[in-house]
Scaffold this motif. Structure first.
Motif, PDB file in Angstrom:
ATOM      1  N   HIS A   2      42.160  52.042  28.383  1.00  0.00           N
ATOM      2  CA  HIS A   2      43.106  51.975  29.251  1.00  0.00           C
ATOM      3  C   HIS A   2      42.747  52.926  30.234  1.00  0.00           C
ATOM      4  O   HIS A   2      42.839  52.234  31.988  1.00  0.00           O
ATOM      5  N   ALA A   3      42.285  53.647  29.888  1.00  0.00           N
ATOM      6  CA  ALA A   3      41.342  54.338  31.449  1.00  0.00           C
ATOM      7  C   ALA A   3      40.283  54.176  32.500  1.00  0.00           C
ATOM      8  O   ALA A   3      40.602  54.376  33.306  1.00  0.00           O
ATOM      9  N   TYR A   6      41.318  51.227  35.127  1.00  0.00           N
ATOM     10  CA  TYR A   6      41.461  51.818  36.684  1.00  0.00           C
ATOM     11  C   TYR A   6      40.618  52.376  36.875  1.00  0.00           C
ATOM     12  O   TYR A   6      40.657  52.900  38.465  1.00  0.00           O
ATOM     13  N   SER A 154      41.982  52.540  42.843  1.00  0.00           N
ATOM     14  CA  SER A 154      42.715  53.043  40.742  1.00  0.00           C
ATOM     15  C   SER A 154      43.893  52.986  40.898  1.00  0.00           C
ATOM     16  O   SER A 154      44.573  52.583  40.192  1.00  0.00           O
ATOM     17  N   GLU A 158      45.988  50.556  38.223  1.00  0.00           N
ATOM     18  CA  GLU A 158      46.040  51.712  37.444  1.00  0.00           C
ATOM     19  C   GLU A 158      47.765  51.017  36.994  1.00  0.00           C
ATOM     20  O   GLU A 158      48.296  50.623  36.015  1.00  0.00           O
ATOM     21  N   ARG A 159      49.099  50.687  37.950  1.00  0.00           N
ATOM     22  CA  ARG A 159      50.131  50.162  37.997  1.00  0.00           C
ATOM     23  C   ARG A 159      50.181  49.152  37.749  1.00  0.00           C
ATOM     24  O   ARG A 159      50.986  48.507  36.555  1.00  0.00           O
ATOM     25  N   PRO A 279      53.373  55.642  36.777  1.00  0.00           N
ATOM     26  CA  PRO A 279      52.275  56.854  37.098  1.00  0.00           C
ATOM     27  C   PRO A 279      52.977  56.648  38.526  1.00  0.00           C
ATOM     28  O   PRO A 279      52.214  57.142  39.498  1.00  0.00           O
TER      29      PRO A 279
END
Length: 300
Positions: A2-3, A6, A154, A158-159, A279
């Protein structure tokens, strides 16, 4: 996964060859963990341009002081992507921030203190404190005072990623509701025969399919290197709404059993509520659309 998906964007697109050579191979091998994204602060919230963490140049070093909050997975990370204020002189806040990639391991429990935040969801998040942390200019991602532009890549990724995860959550809730509606019998018939059960689930399915198209559109633009800020925001808005609506429909379909831990509905119900807030909040997305697409006056 996941991290990495992004956070890595800023390093790959804007990082120096020296930084890439130093970290990319070990990240790819799994020897280094880059999970932490240090942006949000207690006083600034979503107002990223008002962060107070500073990185002041002194004797050809950057001296970092400040605090980050809601920094996901910091306690499980070796590296952190950190946004800090590097200019007090610029009148334009967008030109006052810089982005750094920092190996936290030598500084933990000394110049860097990590404190877990316990939450209602199954998500590792923390506060991170920086006290006179001295780092080399080599840790800088891209050019000094251009960090806000670099971090936007990023944020868009992320979105889009969160939106895709919301689609997965929504499909999970829908399938759970369908399976239960087919099996559960009350008043001598399956509850799935009742339109009062069918219609909410069907509407959730339609909303999820529509949101999925918005996610694919945003992802396609991102992969092509096109501007995708609005598309990423819309995808996140629609997918988060679809997931939350599906969560409600699923819980309602299960009735009292939806609150029982053995069904896992209550757990996922709590977790998917997060995406109305993070986020980026739903209201912030609506403000973005109002200003940038509808031409309405800026509200903040």
């Amino acid at each position: 996964c996941h991290a990495q998906m992004y956070i890595m964007g800023s390093l790959l697109r804007h990082g120096s060859e020296k930084l890439k050579e130093k970290y990319l191979l070990d990240i790819a091998k799994g020897n280094l963990r880059l999970q932490a994204f240090g942006v949000t602060e207690p006083t600034s919230g979503t107002d990223t341009l008002s962060i107070k963490t500073t990185a002041i140049k002194k004797n050809n070093k950057f001296l970092i002081n400040g605090q980050k909050v809601w920094t996901s997975r910091a306690e499980h990370s070796d590296l952190i992507l950190l946004l800090a204020k590097t200019s007090k002189e610029s009148k334009n806040k967008r030109n006052a921030l810089s982005l750094f990639l920092i190996d936290m391991r030598p500084f933990i429990n000394k110049e860097i203190i990590i404190k877990p935040i316990r939450t209602m969801i199954n998500h590792s998040t923390t506060e991170v404190f920086f006290d006179n942390l001295e780092i080399s200019p080599d840790n800088l991602i891209g050019k000094e005072n251009e960090g806000f532009k670099q971090v936007l890549n990023s944020m868009n990724a992320e979105r889009i990623l969160i939106a895709a995860e919301c689609i997965g959550d929504s499909n999970w809730f829908i399938q759970k509701a369908v399976d239960y509606a087919k099996d559960r019998k009350v008043f001598n018939k399956r509850i799935g025969e009742n339109q009062g059960i069918q219609f909410p689930i069907s509407r959730c399915y339609a909303e999820t399919e529509a949101a999925k198209l918005a996610v694919y559109n945003a992802a396609t633009r991102y992969d092509a290197g096109k501007a995708c800020g609005t598309e990423a925001n819309i995808a996140k808005l629609l997918a988060a709404d679809a997931s939350w609506n599906s969560a409600n429909a699923c819980l309602q379909t299960h009735g009292g059993f939806g609150f029982a831990k053995e069904y896992h509905i209550e757990r996922k119900f709590r977790e998917t509520r997060l995406y109305q807030v993070a986020p980026i909040s739903t209201n912030f997305i609506l403000s973005h659309i109002a200003e940038h697409k509808l031409g309405l006056p800026r509200s903040f």
